[in-house]
Design an enzyme around this catalytic site. Structure first.
Site, short mmCIF file in Angstrom:
data_model
loop_
_atom_site.label_atom_id
_atom_site.label_comp_id
_atom_site.label_asym_id
_atom_site.label_seq_id
_atom_site.Cartn_x
_atom_site.Cartn_y
_atom_site.Cartn_z
N ASN A 9 0.88 -1.18 0.00
CA ASN A 9 0.00 0.00 0.00
C ASN A 9 0.91 1.22 0.00
O ASN A 9 1.47 1.58 1.03
CB ASN A 9 -0.89 -0.03 1.25
CG ASN A 9 -1.72 1.24 1.41
OD1 ASN A 9 -1.81 2.03 0.47
ND2 ASN A 9 -2.30 1.42 2.58
N TRP A 10 1.05 1.80 -1.18
CA TRP A 10 1.98 2.93 -1.31
C TRP A 10 1.45 4.22 -0.67
O TRP A 10 2.18 5.19 -0.55
CB TRP A 10 2.29 3.19 -2.78
CG TRP A 10 3.24 2.21 -3.39
CD1 TRP A 10 3.94 1.22 -2.75
CD2 TRP A 10 3.63 2.14 -4.77
NE1 TRP A 10 4.71 0.54 -3.64
CE2 TRP A 10 4.55 1.08 -4.89
CE3 TRP A 10 3.28 2.87 -5.91
CZ2 TRP A 10 5.14 0.73 -6.12
CZ3 TRP A 10 3.85 2.53 -7.12
CH2 TRP A 10 4.78 1.47 -7.22
N LYS A 11 0.17 4.24 -0.37
CA LYS A 11 -0.46 5.48 0.14
C LYS A 11 -0.15 6.64 -0.82
O LYS A 11 -0.07 6.43 -2.02
CB LYS A 11 0.01 5.74 1.57
CG LYS A 11 -0.18 4.49 2.45
CD LYS A 11 0.01 4.72 3.90
CE LYS A 11 -0.24 3.41 4.64
NZ LYS A 11 -0.11 3.52 6.09
N HIS A 95 -9.63 1.49 4.50
CA HIS A 95 -8.39 1.61 5.27
C HIS A 95 -8.63 2.56 6.45
O HIS A 95 -9.40 3.52 6.33
CB HIS A 95 -7.28 2.15 4.35
CG HIS A 95 -5.93 2.10 5.01
ND1 HIS A 95 -5.53 3.05 5.90
CD2 HIS A 95 -4.92 1.20 4.92
CE1 HIS A 95 -4.30 2.74 6.33
NE2 HIS A 95 -3.92 1.62 5.75
N GLU A 97 -6.98 4.91 7.58
CA GLU A 97 -6.72 6.32 7.28
C GLU A 97 -7.93 6.95 6.57
O GLU A 97 -8.24 8.12 6.78
CB GLU A 97 -5.44 6.45 6.44
CG GLU A 97 -4.21 6.21 7.29
CD GLU A 97 -3.00 5.66 6.55
OE1 GLU A 97 -2.95 5.73 5.31
OE2 GLU A 97 -2.10 5.15 7.24
N GLU A 167 -5.71 -4.64 10.58
CA GLU A 167 -4.64 -3.68 10.84
C GLU A 167 -4.93 -2.89 12.12
O GLU A 167 -5.72 -1.92 12.08
CB GLU A 167 -4.52 -2.69 9.68
CG GLU A 167 -4.21 -3.33 8.35
CD GLU A 167 -3.61 -2.33 7.37
OE1 GLU A 167 -2.50 -2.57 6.91
OE2 GLU A 167 -4.23 -1.30 7.11
N GLY A 173 2.37 2.31 10.67
CA GLY A 173 3.37 3.36 10.49
C GLY A 173 4.07 3.79 11.76
O GLY A 173 4.74 4.82 11.80
N SER A 213 3.22 -2.11 10.31
CA SER A 213 4.67 -2.20 10.51
C SER A 213 5.26 -3.57 10.16
O SER A 213 6.21 -4.02 10.79
CB SER A 213 5.05 -1.79 11.94
OG SER A 213 4.63 -0.45 12.19
N GLY A 235 4.95 1.17 4.62
CA GLY A 235 6.34 1.66 4.53
C GLY A 235 7.30 0.69 3.85
O GLY A 235 8.07 1.09 2.96
#
Ligand code: PGA
Length: 253
Positions: A9-11, A95, A97, A167, A173, A213, A235
């Site tokens: 997931n590159w965000k 997600h 976020e 998650e 992160g 993570s 990440g």
């Protein structure tokens, strides 16, 4: 036997040239899709280009979000029809976020999950508790309810194809991870929730990822757990070498 699935997931990272450079580096080196499903969920702007670049390879491309409507007056949104038309295979849905920063609700997550199947996209449905909820002993109840609401209205066959990403929000992160045992316990609870809502067959088939993570040095620990079938990785999916190491760790197990 459930096939492991590793999704990056590159965000909101990279520009197009960097995204293409990444795919160029990994595309000949990812392990065979007989062993592991390798997915890259990229910003919407790069999807067309990355789908073309990965044609005939074992890398599949996913979106990070989609709208549930096919089309209409939804300024700034991405249509699932347009994603499918480009050749996109997956979409992350719900997600944390998006739930926290963009007002995504259980209801919209459910609509998007249903819509993904209508358009032949595989949803990666996210769930996970806050630190407060974990410390208050509410994790299973909260996550179970997120999953139940997200999957409402799906057929058993659709549930079997769904990917669920557990998650814990406090692990995203932050460099902190749930212990592999704790993560497995929640994933097992998610599976029980699916069994109660649909069937044992559906529960045995649905793939459940852990996210938060994950990196090359800890992925094996998670994947060795009986109810964890893969990882959703932020990440550590940004660098080609690290993404490949994640896949290799899983494929060579
Ligand atoms: P992280 O992100 O691997 O950087 O913790 C995971 C995610 O948000 O999907």
């Amino acid at each position: 036997m459930r096939k492991p699935i590793i999704a990056g997931n590159w965000k909101m990272h990279k520009v197009l040239s960097e995204a293409k450079g990444f795919i160029e580096e990994v595309k000949g080196l990812v392990p065979s899709q007989e062993k592991v499903d390798a997915v890259v969920c990229a910003p919407a702007l790069f999807l067309e280009s990355l789908v073309q670049q990965t044609q005939g390879t074992d890398v599949k491309i996913g979106a990070q979000n989609m709208h549930f409507e096919d089309q209409g007056a939804f300024t700034g949104e991405v249509s699932p029809v347009a994603l499918k038309d480009l050749g996109v295979s997956y979409s992350i849905i719900g997600h944390s976020e998006r739930r926290e920063l963009f007002a995504e609700t259980d209801e919209s997550v459910n609509k998007k999950t249903l819509s993904a199947f209508q358009h032949g996209l595989v949803p990666i449905v996210c769930c996970g508790e806050t630190l407060e909820q974990r410390e208050g002993g509410q994790t299973n109840e909260f996550v179970g309810s997120q999953v139940q609401k997200a999957l409402t209205g799906l057929t058993e066959e659709q549930v079997k194809q769904t990917v669920i990403a557990y998650e814990p929000i406090w692990a995203i992160g932050t460099g902190k991870t749930a212990s592999a045992q704790d993560a497995n316990e929640v994933c097992a609870h998610i599976r029980q929730t699916v069994a109660a809502q649909f069937s044992e067959n559906a529960a045995n088939a649905v793939r459940i990822q852990y996210g938060g993570s994950v990196k090359p040095s800890n992925i094996k620990e998670f994947l060795s757990q009986p109810d964890i079938d893969g990882a959703l990785v932020g990440g550590a999916s940004l660098e080609a070498s690290s993404y490949l190491q994640l896949l290799e760790a899983v494929a060579n197990d």
